[in-house]
Write an enzyme that holds these catalytic residues in place. Structure first.
Site, PDB file in Angstrom:
ATOM      1  N   ASP A 260       0.858  -1.187   0.000  1.00  0.00           N
ATOM      2  CA  ASP A 260       0.000   0.000   0.000  1.00  0.00           C
ATOM      3  C   ASP A 260       0.894   1.237   0.000  1.00  0.00           C
ATOM      4  O   ASP A 260       1.966   1.232   0.625  1.00  0.00           O
ATOM      5  CB  ASP A 260      -0.918   0.022   1.228  1.00  0.00           C
ATOM      6  CG  ASP A 260      -1.891   1.187   1.178  1.00  0.00           C
ATOM      7  OD1 ASP A 260      -2.922   1.045   0.496  1.00  0.00           O
ATOM      8  OD2 ASP A 260      -1.614   2.227   1.798  1.00  0.00           O
TER       9      ASP A 260
ATOM     10  N   GLU B 273       1.074   5.643   0.309  1.00  0.00           N
ATOM     11  CA  GLU B 273       0.471   6.944   0.581  1.00  0.00           C
ATOM     12  C   GLU B 273       1.209   7.951  -0.297  1.00  0.00           C
ATOM     13  O   GLU B 273       2.436   7.855  -0.483  1.00  0.00           O
ATOM     14  CB  GLU B 273       0.598   7.320   2.059  1.00  0.00           C
ATOM     15  CG  GLU B 273      -0.084   6.356   3.012  1.00  0.00           C
ATOM     16  CD  GLU B 273      -1.569   6.183   2.751  1.00  0.00           C
ATOM     17  OE1 GLU B 273      -2.212   7.151   2.260  1.00  0.00           O
ATOM     18  OE2 GLU B 273      -2.098   5.081   3.000  1.00  0.00           O
TER      19      GLU B 273
ATOM     20  N   HIS C 121      -5.388   4.863   6.548  1.00  0.00           N
ATOM     21  CA  HIS C 121      -4.656   5.676   5.575  1.00  0.00           C
ATOM     22  C   HIS C 121      -3.183   5.812   5.923  1.00  0.00           C
ATOM     23  O   HIS C 121      -2.543   6.788   5.536  1.00  0.00           O
ATOM     24  CB  HIS C 121      -5.294   7.069   5.413  1.00  0.00           C
ATOM     25  CG  HIS C 121      -6.663   7.023   4.816  1.00  0.00           C
ATOM     26  ND1 HIS C 121      -6.910   6.670   3.515  1.00  0.00           N
ATOM     27  CD2 HIS C 121      -7.877   7.276   5.375  1.00  0.00           C
ATOM     28  CE1 HIS C 121      -8.205   6.716   3.275  1.00  0.00           C
ATOM     29  NE2 HIS C 121      -8.820   7.079   4.391  1.00  0.00           N
TER      30      HIS C 121
ATOM     31  N   ASP D 293      -2.825  -0.225   6.345  1.00  0.00           N
ATOM     32  CA  ASP D 293      -3.703  -0.558   5.218  1.00  0.00           C
ATOM     33  C   ASP D 293      -3.258  -1.855   4.543  1.00  0.00           C
ATOM     34  O   ASP D 293      -4.091  -2.653   4.099  1.00  0.00           O
ATOM     35  CB  ASP D 293      -3.713   0.578   4.194  1.00  0.00           C
ATOM     36  CG  ASP D 293      -4.510   1.776   4.694  1.00  0.00           C
ATOM     37  OD1 ASP D 293      -4.949   1.748   5.870  1.00  0.00           O
ATOM     38  OD2 ASP D 293      -4.677   2.748   3.937  1.00  0.00           O
TER      39      ASP D 293
END
Length: 601
Positions: free
Chosen positions: A43, A45, A184, A189
């Site tokens: 994942d 960001e 998040h 995540d």
């Protein structure tokens, strides 16, 4: 190992081949079991903009295998740009947090090493994979060809609206009661996505999805009745060959070929098959029969022969090889061109075969443009006394009908016509070039396009016939080609027909295998015309194989050659010629320039 001596089968005279059963030692033989796959669940960001405009702020990844966590990876990344305030509020990652973090070019090598050999998993995978791939390419790192599983896409195929209103990660985390709540942040995540992935595995596992191959092609759009038929492929081997779908009455519905019979047939019961016609066929089929072949060429040839024999209703191509059209120079005192459907033993010259009557008529018109022989169909004696036709009055025919040309002088035109059919087509090319040039100069572009189509039909058919005649003239060609694993593909070709095919394993002398093939090969007798022993499609398959790099001619009975000044030298120029009459007039003139003489070098 494939038998070293095997005659090429699939002829209408031969009995239907018996099914070849693959040996399935265990369920593992069906593919890569999910429990044996190492997944890297990742994942990211970011600063909120797409790849190339925004940067990565955090990478989190979890490596799992057989339901167990193997390792984790997490790092903040300095995106080299300010993080928007609304992104900072959403993720909790601020400019101060990433100020001392490494840049992406320093992080990527460690991440790629962490993910090496894994199947990549992400929720909304195109987003995460797009960023990682973009950054890898920008900073000069090779991006591996990862297999990718998108949990969002898989969830949309599995989860019904009654279970969850959407397939967002947070929604699925509640549905599957993940041990980590997505917030998040990349690692949290990724951990939640691991639990979602395992929850989805439980769902699709009950529907028969046990392997990575099944997972990649799984879709809820596939009807359960169709998916349930996957067992029809389990008796097929992982080998090159031909497969035949049949209904409960034994009627063959569809025939195909593949380098891997089992994998190809299994794909018909998954979402990768999207053709409505084939979907209908799969719904009717009750059995699949496989015929293992020694080489890919044998599989291609068997497919053609079996399609011609069974004429399956769901096959569209190659069902009627007997439907051919030829141009014939008639045998009579004043010969003419005639459009026929069969080659006869009558000493006549033929051009073809043509795939359609329309193409044959275009080629005939091209020949008439170059050679003003008669186009009437009446039989003529050596001393005809008939009235001249309209073409004679227009100067388009030398008019043997009213005796204005002698049989010997007329014969000179016919001799040139025969030479253009079987040897050098230059007189036809030059005649059509002049015609196209005149029409273009008068801005009659539609008429010029018609003549270019006629020229193309003639040149292509002539080149095709010369190529086929070159190989069918050889009583036997024995050829070999090295395979990727160090063995040899062996083929015996007689008069353009594949008479035997086999394989010599690595480390063995291929010559004894080839001699066994020759001894067991089909006997092929000479016939009439350039495609007497095999269909044009089969001959072209054989020619393409013979012209592959690395093919060695071992034995040859005959001369395999094409005329140096033949039609083949004009084909490439026709490939680059255009006849689009709908362009701007200035463009049309440029594209309709006639074909000039061939240049060497």
């Amino acid at each position: 190992m494939t038998s070293p001596a095997r005659a090429a089968a699939g002829d209408s005279a031969a009995p239907s081949p018996s099914p070849i059963r693959g040996v399935q030692h265990s369920f593992d033989d069906l593919g890569t079991l999910l429990r044996d796959v190492t997944f890297c669940v990742v994942d990211l960001e970011t600063t909120g903009n797409p790849p190339g405009e925004g940067g990565i702020t955090e990478i989190g990844a979890v490596k799992v295998r057989a339901g167990e966590v193997v390792a984790e990876f997490q790092t903040l990344v300095n995106p080299s740009e300010p993080i928007p305030s609304f992104i900072a509020v959403l993720t909790g990652i601020s400019d101060r947090m990433v100020a001392s973090s490494p840049r992406i070019e320093s992080v990527l090598p460690a991440f790629l090493e962490f993910a090496h050999g894994c199947v990549m998993v992400a929720h909304n995978a195109p987003f995460d994979m797009g960023f990682l791939k973009h950054e890898s390419l920008v900073h000069g790192y090779d991006w591996p060809d990862f297999t990718v599983v998108d949990t969002a896409l898989l969830a949309r195929r599995v989860i019904t609206p009654d279970e969850a209103p959407n397939c967002k990660l947070g929604t699925l985390a509640k549905l599957f009661r993940t041990t980590t709540t997505p917030n998040h942040r990349a690692l949290s995540d990724a951990r939640a996505t691991v639990d979602v992935l395992h929850g989805l595995f439980e769902r699709v596992g009950s529907l028969g999805v046990q392997t990575l191959e099944d997972l990649q092609t799984y879709s809820s759009r596939v009807a359960p009745a169709v998916r349930a038929k996957r067992h029809l492929a389990e008796s097929l081997p992982h080998a090159a060959g031909v497969y035949l779908f049949a209904d409960d009455r034994g009627e063959v519905l569809y025939i195909g070929k593949s380098k891997d019979l089992r994998t190809r047939v299994r794909s018909y019961f998954t979402a990768s098959e999207t053709r409505n016609r084939i979907g209908e066929m799969v719904g009717i089929a009750t059995t699949v029969r496989g015929i293992e072949c020694g080489t890919p060429l044998e599989a291609e040839v068997r497919e053609l022969r079996l399609i011609a024999e069974h004429k399956p209703r769901y096959n569209r191509k190659s069902k009627f090889p007997e439907r051919q059209h030829w141009l014939k120079v008639t045998v009579e005192p004043f010969p003419r061109l005639s459009l026929v459907k069969q080659v006869r033993d009558d000493t006549a010259e033929y051009l073809g075969p043509f795939s359609s009557r329309k193409t044959a008529e275009r080629a005939m018109a091209a020949l008439h443009e170059a050679f003003p022989i008669r186009q009437c169909t009446a039989r003529m004696s050596r001393t005809p006394r008939l009235s001249p036709c309209v073409l004679a009055e227009m100067g388009r025919c030398v008019a043997p009908c009213d005796g204005r040309i002698s049989m010997d002088s007329y014969g000179d035109f016919v001799t040139g016509l025969r030479a253009a059919l079987t040897g050098d087509p230059t007189p036809v090319v030059e005649a059509l070039d002049r015609r196209i040039d005149l029409l273009s100069a008068d801005e009659r572009f539609e008429d010029a396009a018609v003549h270019r189509d006629r020229l193309s039909a003639f040149v292509r058919s002539s080149a095709r016939m010369q190529r086929m005649a070159s190989v069918t003239a050889c009583a036997e060609i024995c050829a070999a080609r090295r395979t990727d694993d160090g063995g040899w593909e062996l083929h015996v070709i007689r008069r353009g027909r594949l008479a035997a095919a086999g394989f010599s394993p690595r480390g063995t002398d291929p010559r004894p295998h080839l001699e066994m093939l020759r001894a067991s090969a089909e006997t092929v007798l000479p016939g009439i015309g350039p495609v007497a022993a095999a269909s044009p499609e089969e001959i072209e398959l054989i020619l393409r194989w013979l012209e592959l790099p690395g093919v060695r001619l071992v034995e040859m009975d005959g001369t395999w050659t094409c005329p140096v000044g033949g039609a083949g030298r004009h084909v490439n120029r026709l490939e680059n010629a255009h006849t689009d009459v709908h362009q701007h007039p200035g463009e049309r003139r440029r594209h309709l320039r006639p074909l000039g003489p061939a240049r060497a070098g």
